[in-house]
Design an enzyme around this catalytic site. Structure first.
Site, PDB file in Angstrom:
ATOM      1  N   HIS A   1      22.975 -29.566 -34.042  1.00 37.79           N
ATOM      2  CA  HIS A   1      22.501 -29.339 -32.664  1.00 37.79           C
ATOM      3  C   HIS A   1      21.174 -30.052 -32.396  1.00 37.79           C
ATOM      4  CE1 HIS A   1      25.526 -26.127 -32.293  1.00 37.79           C
ATOM      5  NE2 HIS A   1      25.186 -25.996 -31.027  1.00 37.79           N
TER       6      HIS A   1
ATOM      7  N   MET B   1      17.792   4.696 -47.870  1.00 35.01           N
ATOM      8  CA  MET B   1      17.570   4.625 -49.321  1.00 35.01           C
ATOM      9  C   MET B   1      16.225   3.968 -49.600  1.00 35.01           C
ATOM     10  SD  MET B   1      21.081   3.298 -51.070  1.00 35.01           S
ATOM     11  CE  MET B   1      21.618   2.043 -49.955  1.00 35.01           C
TER      12      MET B   1
ATOM     13  N   ASN C   1      21.538 -11.083 -53.220  1.00 35.19           N
ATOM     14  CA  ASN C   1      22.528 -11.936 -53.896  1.00 35.19           C
ATOM     15  C   ASN C   1      22.211 -12.131 -55.377  1.00 35.19           C
ATOM     16  OD1 ASN C   1      23.842 -11.961 -51.524  1.00 35.19           O
ATOM     17  ND2 ASN C   1      23.896 -14.183 -51.270  1.00 35.19           N
TER      18      ASN C   1
ATOM     19  N   GLY D   1      17.310 -30.624 -31.913  1.00 32.40           N
ATOM     20  CA  GLY D   1      16.249 -29.721 -31.454  1.00 32.40           C
ATOM     21  C   GLY D   1      16.790 -28.511 -30.717  1.00 32.40           C
TER      22      GLY D   1
ATOM     23  N   GLY E   1      22.118  -4.877 -48.601  1.00 33.41           N
ATOM     24  CA  GLY E   1      23.392  -4.480 -49.241  1.00 33.41           C
ATOM     25  C   GLY E   1      23.442  -4.831 -50.718  1.00 33.41           C
TER      26      GLY E   1
ATOM     27  N   GLU F   1      30.570  -1.383 -48.474  1.00 26.93           N
ATOM     28  CA  GLU F   1      29.426  -1.952 -47.746  1.00 26.93           C
ATOM     29  C   GLU F   1      29.380  -3.473 -47.958  1.00 26.93           C
ATOM     30  OE1 GLU F   1      25.699   0.012 -48.458  1.00 26.93           O
ATOM     31  OE2 GLU F   1      24.535  -1.568 -47.503  1.00 26.93           O
TER      32      GLU F   1
ATOM     33  N   ARG G   1      27.984 -33.657 -26.818  1.00 27.25           N
ATOM     34  CA  ARG G   1      26.688 -34.332 -26.978  1.00 27.25           C
ATOM     35  C   ARG G   1      26.867 -35.813 -27.338  1.00 27.25           C
ATOM     36  NH1 ARG G   1      21.384 -34.281 -25.585  1.00 27.25           N
ATOM     37  NH2 ARG G   1      20.039 -35.005 -27.277  1.00 27.25           N
TER      38      ARG G   1
ATOM     39  N   GLU H   1      12.612   2.275 -49.985  1.00 27.37           N
ATOM     40  CA  GLU H   1      11.223   2.732 -49.853  1.00 27.37           C
ATOM     41  C   GLU H   1      10.317   1.544 -50.131  1.00 27.37           C
ATOM     42  OE1 GLU H   1      10.584   6.075 -52.435  1.00 27.37           O
ATOM     43  OE2 GLU H   1      12.239   7.215 -51.521  1.00 27.37           O
TER      44      GLU H   1
HETATM   45  C1  LIG Z   1      16.655  -5.907 -41.487  1.00 27.79           C
HETATM   46  C2  LIG Z   1      16.807  -4.988 -42.651  1.00 27.79           C
HETATM   47  C3  LIG Z   1      17.588  -3.835 -42.531  1.00 27.79           C
HETATM   48  C4  LIG Z   1      17.712  -2.971 -43.609  1.00 27.79           C
HETATM   49  N1  LIG Z   1      18.417  -1.798 -43.442  1.00 27.79           N
HETATM   50  C5  LIG Z   1      18.376  -0.856 -44.431  1.00 27.79           C
HETATM   51  C6  LIG Z   1      18.923   0.441 -44.216  1.00 27.79           C
HETATM   52  O1  LIG Z   1      19.489   0.727 -43.151  1.00 27.79           O
HETATM   53  N2  LIG Z   1      18.820   1.359 -45.205  1.00 27.79           N
HETATM   54  C7  LIG Z   1      18.206   1.079 -46.399  1.00 27.79           C
HETATM   55  O2  LIG Z   1      18.137   1.960 -47.245  1.00 27.79           O
HETATM   56  N3  LIG Z   1      17.670  -0.154 -46.632  1.00 27.79           N
HETATM   57  C8  LIG Z   1      17.737  -1.115 -45.679  1.00 27.79           C
HETATM   58  N4  LIG Z   1      17.172  -2.348 -45.882  1.00 27.79           N
HETATM   59  C9  LIG Z   1      16.539  -2.632 -47.163  1.00 27.79           C
HETATM   60  C10 LIG Z   1      17.305  -3.630 -48.014  1.00 27.79           C
HETATM   61  O3  LIG Z   1      18.458  -3.046 -48.545  1.00 27.79           O
HETATM   62  C11 LIG Z   1      16.324  -4.140 -49.091  1.00 27.79           C
HETATM   63  O4  LIG Z   1      15.395  -4.977 -48.424  1.00 27.79           O
HETATM   64  C12 LIG Z   1      17.010  -4.864 -50.217  1.00 27.79           C
HETATM   65  O5  LIG Z   1      17.766  -3.966 -51.003  1.00 27.79           O
HETATM   66  C13 LIG Z   1      16.009  -5.604 -51.125  1.00 27.79           C
HETATM   67  O6  LIG Z   1      14.997  -4.731 -51.547  1.00 27.79           O
HETATM   68  P1  LIG Z   1      13.451  -5.155 -51.386  1.00 27.79           P
HETATM   69  O7  LIG Z   1      13.276  -5.635 -49.992  1.00 27.79           O
HETATM   70  O8  LIG Z   1      12.615  -4.049 -51.858  1.00 27.79           O
HETATM   71  O9  LIG Z   1      13.313  -6.422 -52.329  1.00 27.79           O
HETATM   72  P2  LIG Z   1      13.031  -6.369 -53.918  1.00 27.79           P
HETATM   73  O10 LIG Z   1      13.937  -5.385 -54.537  1.00 27.79           O
HETATM   74  O11 LIG Z   1      11.571  -6.224 -54.144  1.00 27.79           O
HETATM   75  O12 LIG Z   1      13.487  -7.843 -54.329  1.00 27.79           O
HETATM   76  C14 LIG Z   1      12.612  -8.960 -54.282  1.00 27.79           C
HETATM   77  C15 LIG Z   1      13.314 -10.152 -54.926  1.00 27.79           C
HETATM   78  O13 LIG Z   1      13.621  -9.826 -56.274  1.00 27.79           O
HETATM   79  C16 LIG Z   1      14.963 -10.105 -56.538  1.00 27.79           C
HETATM   80  N5  LIG Z   1      15.513  -9.204 -57.537  1.00 27.79           N
HETATM   81  C17 LIG Z   1      15.561  -7.858 -57.491  1.00 27.79           C
HETATM   82  N6  LIG Z   1      16.202  -7.381 -58.555  1.00 27.79           N
HETATM   83  C18 LIG Z   1      16.593  -8.424 -59.298  1.00 27.79           C
HETATM   84  C19 LIG Z   1      17.313  -8.596 -60.518  1.00 27.79           C
HETATM   85  N7  LIG Z   1      17.795  -7.530 -61.179  1.00 27.79           N
HETATM   86  N8  LIG Z   1      17.515  -9.840 -60.994  1.00 27.79           N
HETATM   87  C20 LIG Z   1      17.028 -10.914 -60.330  1.00 27.79           C
HETATM   88  N9  LIG Z   1      16.346 -10.824 -59.179  1.00 27.79           N
HETATM   89  C21 LIG Z   1      16.140  -9.607 -58.661  1.00 27.79           C
HETATM   90  C22 LIG Z   1      15.651  -9.902 -55.217  1.00 27.79           C
HETATM   91  O14 LIG Z   1      16.901 -10.576 -55.183  1.00 27.79           O
HETATM   92  C23 LIG Z   1      14.648 -10.489 -54.266  1.00 27.79           C
HETATM   93  O15 LIG Z   1      14.839 -11.885 -54.213  1.00 27.79           O
HETATM   94  C24 LIG Z   1      17.086  -3.259 -44.837  1.00 27.79           C
HETATM   95  C25 LIG Z   1      16.312  -4.419 -44.965  1.00 27.79           C
HETATM   96  C26 LIG Z   1      16.148  -5.266 -43.887  1.00 27.79           C
HETATM   97  C27 LIG Z   1      15.264  -6.474 -44.046  1.00 27.79           C
END
Ligand SMILES: Cc1cc2nc3c(=O)[nH]c(=O)nc-3n(C[C@H](O)[C@H](O)[C@H](O)COP(=O)(O)OP(=O)(O)OC[C@H]3O[C@@H](n4cnc5c(N)ncnc54)[C@H](O)[C@@H]3O)c2cc1C
Length: 380
Positions: free
Chosen positions: A341, A125, A369, A343, A366, A245, A271, A127
């Site tokens: 733990h 999903m 938060n 260091g 997912g 999810e 420890r 980008e």
């Molecule tokens: C290790 C890893 C594995 C992943 N695997 C997948 C995968 O398999 N498939 C896939 O499609 N994606 C995947 N992702 C992507 C992941 O789902 C996104 O990183 C995530 O949804 C956040 O989007 P972003 O990184 O663009 O952050 P942004 O959307 O740019 O968010 C930046 C900040 O803004 C905050 N924010 C955003 N919207 C709001 C709101 N409405 N109100 C308040 N704050 C807000 C967020 O909480 C965050 O703190 C993966 C990411 C990582 C790091």
């Protein structure tokens, strides 16, 4: 009433999962972390043992179990300190897309081979310009005879480097401003000209779980690979799957928390500082008593959500609460475990250090938060 399955059957399943992880994963985990991905063959071995698609119907090669079987896998992967092996992504997140939305021909084509481990699946999903805001995706598919021509880019895709089957979110109608223009296309990576994989991304944790960028440049995907065979349903399909999810993530958070607590209790009993065992200091006892209570409360809540999920009564708001709560508690408790733990907690050879780094993503993916709290707040 709890929908939980016969405990003795789950215990047998657990024993077989544990044996597999101890024999096939533990001896190789360090090497896989260093090189950034697991052996392809591990998927086939897990499939042969019935660990893949454990809760998918038997007629499609699955194990015929339910979410409690998936819970066993999640707990055992956390317990051995190797959540990197993302069976839950294949089983809990990807398989349901095929089970619920694929045509019968598509189910027969893909699900049995996902269950054997011959096909490793991914969900794409996100980008560069669209993470939390899924509606902002730009990847699009234009129909050309019996193919779609796909252009765009995805990032952060788990299994992106190794996946054979990518469930790809695209816009099939770019003129449609709402969510009706979204569709899910299944990209068979070996058979798709114009598809390429980018960098394997260097992450803070989950070092053996491959995460990559994906590129589509006039990529040709058969119309027969449109999930469910009808355009415009993609956004609803994505949203419908989010509750499951999020419970998957909440359960992973709980399992990781419990595993870190077990490690830490054992450590503080050994420890010694200032001539006393660490467990004898009041601070240690208070911190661990609070953590144990928080984990127990979380377990009760998450298990009640699993019951509701199985019964089909779990709503998005409750799933968001579980995801937010369990992952916040996980990060807070594991950080305290690292502190206890000293260091050694900062050394990656100690499992608690890896649980800290592996677990940090849980508050972000997912649905972050912050997005979870926004969802909950909408129903206040
Ligand atoms: C290790 C890893 C594995 C992943 N695997 C997948 C995968 O398999 N498939 C896939 O499609 N994606 C995947 N992702 C992507 C992941 O789902 C996104 O990183 C995530 O949804 C956040 O989007 P972003 O990184 O663009 O952050 P942004 O959307 O740019 O968010 C930046 C900040 O803004 C905050 N924010 C955003 N919207 C709001 C709101 N409405 N109100 C308040 N704050 C807000 C967020 O909480 C965050 O703190 C993966 C990411 C990582 C790091």
């Amino acid at each position: 009433m709890s929908a939980r399955r016969d405990k003795s059957e789950l215990d047998l399943f657990r024993a077989s999962v544990r044996r597999f992880l101890v024999e096939q994963v533990a001896p190789n985990a360090a090497e896989w972390r260093t090189r950034g991905y697991i052996d392809r063959d591990l998927w086939r071995k897990a499939g042969a043992l019935g660990l893949l698609c454990a809760s998918a119907p038997v007629e499609y090669g699955g194990g015929g179990g339910d979410f409690w079987h998936e819970t066993v896998l999640i707990e055992e992967l956390a317990s051995i300190g190797f959540p990197d092996f993302s069976i839950p992504l294949q089983n809990v997140i990807l398989a349901p897309y095929y089970i619920q939305y694929a045509t019968e021909e598509q189910k027969q084509r893909w699900l049995p081979r996902m269950a054997t481990g011959d096909l490793v699946a991914a969900l794409a999903m996100s980008e560069p310009g669209a993470g939390s805001d899924v509606r902002a995706i730009k990847t699009h598919a234009r129909r050309d005879g019996d193919h779609y021509i796909v252009n765009g880019q995805k990032t952060f895709i788990t299994h992106g480097h190794t996946a054979d089957l990518i469930c790809l979110a695209v816009k099939t109608d770019v003129a449609e401003a709402g969510v009706g223009g979204f569709s899910l296309l299944i990209v068979e990576t070996q058979k798709t000209p114009g598809f390429s994989r980018g960098r394997r991304l260097d992450k803070v944790g989950l070092k053996a779980q491959d995460t990559a960028e994906l590129f589509f440049e006039d990529a040709r995907v058969p119309v027969a690979n449109l999930l469910g065979g009808v355009e415009g349903r993609g956004f609803y399909q994505l949203m419908e799957q989010l509750a499951k999810e999020r419970i998957n993530i909440a359960m992973q958070a709980l399992a990781l928390t419990e595993a870190a607590l077990a490690e830490t209790v054992a450590y503080v009993k050994e420890r010694k500082v200032f001539g006393k065992k660490l467990i004898e200091f009041q601070n240690t006892r208070m911190v661990l008593a609070e953590a144990k209570t928080a984990a127990a409360v979380t377990r009760t809540f998450v298990e009640s959500c699993i019951d509701k999920l199985i019964q089909g009564t779990l709503d998005q708001e409750t799933a968001a609460m579980a995801k937010w709560w369990a992952t916040e508690k996980q990060c807070e408790i594991i950080d305290n475990c690292v502190q206890l733990h000293g260091g050694y907690g900062y050394m990656l050879e100690y499992p608690v250090a890896r649980m800290w780094t592996d677990g940090r993503i849980q508050k972000i993916w997912g649905g972050s938060n912050e997005v979870m709290k926004d969802l909950i707040a909408r129903k206040l």
